[in-house]
Write an enzyme that holds these catalytic residues in place. Structure first.
Site, PDB file in Angstrom:
ATOM      1  CB  CYS A 131      -0.898  -0.009   1.239  1.00 28.58           C
ATOM      2  SG  CYS A 131      -1.841   1.522   1.453  1.00 28.58           S
ATOM      3  CB  CYS A 148      -8.034   5.443 -11.938  1.00 28.77           C
ATOM      4  SG  CYS A 148      -7.997   5.362 -10.128  1.00 28.77           S
ATOM      5  CG  HIS A 257     -39.680  38.401  -1.451  1.00 30.68           C
ATOM      6  ND1 HIS A 257     -39.742  38.873  -2.739  1.00 30.68           N
ATOM      7  CD2 HIS A 257     -39.001  37.233  -1.524  1.00 30.68           C
ATOM      8  CE1 HIS A 257     -39.114  38.036  -3.553  1.00 30.68           C
ATOM      9  NE2 HIS A 257     -38.663  37.022  -2.835  1.00 30.68           N
ATOM     10  CB  CYS A 292      -3.039  62.037  10.934  1.00 29.03           C
ATOM     11  SG  CYS A 292      -4.351  62.127  12.188  1.00 29.03           S
ATOM     12  CB  CYS A 302     -14.053  74.573  22.247  1.00 32.86           C
ATOM     13  SG  CYS A 302     -12.489  75.340  21.777  1.00 32.86           S
ATOM     14  CB  CYS A 307      -5.412  65.270  15.901  1.00 33.48           C
ATOM     15  SG  CYS A 307      -5.491  63.581  15.293  1.00 33.48           S
TER      16      CYS A 307
END
Length: 475
Positions: A131, A148, A257, A292, A302, A307
């Site tokens: 095998c 095969c 629907h 950025c 304000c 950032c």
């Protein structure tokens, strides 16, 4: 509404929306309305198949082909699966194309011209075969293979097939265990080499499921725990009802629907599932740092913004997005109004807000009726109690059935209303839409009134009045 639907079919596509977004407003009513089809044929022919019926249908298909081609049944099944169980297409290709190529494309060995394996397995002088998987030697009766010619021990075959079935979920497409061999394993070989009954049952389920999935005239019932399938004579946008009671659209498999076409519903579901509307909200309520490009939401009065990105810390003005430092200088123009620039920015922002508001208008009403539909399903339990109570007031079992029918119709109305908001979202704004919305409003009003009637307490004094009102309304 029936008289208006034909005119919808002739309307222009699109919607005069602020965004002019063809993906969002592509309505083109180019399919015939459902009710027109219902007028052509009162019944949509279909039948419910159990698992046993499905297996028998497979066997009948195989027998039909074998009555013409006279091939091994296992080969026929693989060929039918390759052609998605289209018998006419299989026969057409068989007689028109090169026979060797026909079988090769389907990954089966030509039964009329079986090849000889070039590298025959080595057979030692002891008479044992090796095998190539476990490299052990066995007597010939413990070795087996496909047409095969590749042979392995039965134990390796069993483990290989079990792994393919249980772990990879393969049924129809298990290839030979040999390297670079694409010949498919037939079901007789699987049944013979797999020792575990549990694996065999799983394999049979995979084969059955593949048959239904490949066959355009079959569709599994989407209801949870239902193992039946619906078989039709032709595919159409029509409702079908399984024996479990579930009603769905055969063409797409979603809950029925009407009045929304399948392609429009698919677009709506995708729109609701993806993050396109989240992006719209972000665009309408936030700005990007000009340094950025990090998205920032203003949470105070304000306009001096810093950032929060640790690698940026850029100071800028929320109003004009320019650097904050020159805002105290007399020459800076932040306060000066630029007509063209301001109009472009305002228009862009307004388009986003308008698009989002319009979507949320229809989405909220769609979801509201979906939620109400779930509550209406729970109404069956309380209606059952009312029916029992009414029978105690000298009404027969038949006389109280009007309550159950009323709940059935109420659920149908809720489901229809739910999809009318999808339908309306994609309609062009014209007189047809106004007529549709008037009809929608009438149905909405009648549905809410019927729902109120069914939720009232029933007494001997108001019994006759409630019955009359409920029957009048659901009619």
């Amino acid at each position: 509404m029936d008289s208006d639907e034909e005119s919808f079919g002739k309307s222009d596509s699109g919607h005069n929306s602020p965004t002019d977004d063809e993906d969002d407003f592509p309505m083109e009513m180019d399919q015939p309305p459902v009710k027109e089809k219902a007028m052509e044929t009162d019944e949509y022919p279909y039948e419910t198949l159990t698992t046993e019926n499905i297996v028998q249908t497979m066997i009948d298909c195989i027998d039909d082909i074998n009555s013409v081609l006279n091939l091994p049944k296992t080969t026929t099944r693989i060929l039918l699966n390759h052609f998605k169980w289209d018998k006419e297409k299989l026969l057409e290709r068989y007689f028109e194309s090169n026979q060797e190529k026909f079988f090769r494309d389907a990954h089966v060995v030509n039964p009329f011209n079986k090849p000889k394996l070039k590298n025959k397995p080595k057979v030692p002088s002891s008479g044992l075969e090796e095998c190539e998987i476990c490299l052990s030697t066995f007597p010939p009766n413990m070795m087996t293979g496909l047409e095969c010619g590749h042979r392995f021990c039965t134990n390796c075959w069993g483990e290989y097939l079990t792994t393919k079935i249980m772990e990879e979920g393969l049924g129809q497409t298990i290839a030979c265990a040999a390297h670079n061999c694409d010949i498919l394993v037939d079901d007789v070989t699987v049944t013979k080499l797999v020792p575990d009954l549990r694996v065999k049952v799983k394999y049979q389920l995979l084969i059955t499921n593949s048959f239904v999935e490949c066959n355009r005239l079959l569709r599994w019932c989407p209801s949870v725990d239902c193992t039946c399938a619906i078989k039709v004579q032709y595919v159409e946008y029509r409702p079908v009802q399984c024996r479990c009671g579930h009603i769905f659209c055969f063409q797409c498999g979603e809950n029925w629907h009407d009045p929304v076409q399948c392609r429009i519903l698919k677009k709506w579901i995708k729109k609701c599932d993806d993050d396109s509307e989240t992006s719209n909200w972000i665009a309408a309520n936030t700005k990007e740092c000009p340094n950025c490009n990090v998205t920032i939401e203003k949470n105070g009065g304000c306009n001096h913004m810093v950032c929060k990105n640790q690698s940026c810390k850029y100071d800028f003005c929320w109003v004009c997005l320019g650097p904050w430092e020159p805002h105290g200088s007399s020459w800076y123009n932040c306060n000066r109004y630029d007509e063209d620039e301001a109009k472009a920015a305002r228009d862009a922002q307004e388009r986003l807000r308008s698009s989002l508001a319009r979507y949320l208008h229809y989405y909220n009403r769609y979801m509201n009726h979906m939620q109400s539909l779930k509550f209406e399903h729970k109404l069956y339990a309380s209606v059952k109690e009312k029916m029992e109570e009414m029978q105690q007031h000298n009404m027969s079992w038949i006389e109280v059935q009007f309550l159950k029918k009323a709940v059935d119709i109420l659920c149908q109305c809720r489901q229809t209303l739910m999809y009318t908001y999808v339908f309306a979202y994609y309609l062009k704004k014209n007189n047809q839409l106004l007529i549709f919305e008037d009809n929608q409003k009438d149905l909405e009003s009648a549905t809410e009134t019927l729902s109120e009637y069914l939720e009232r307490d029933i007494t001997s004094e108001n019994l006759a009045d409630i019955k009359q009102k409920v029957q009048d309304k659901y009619r």
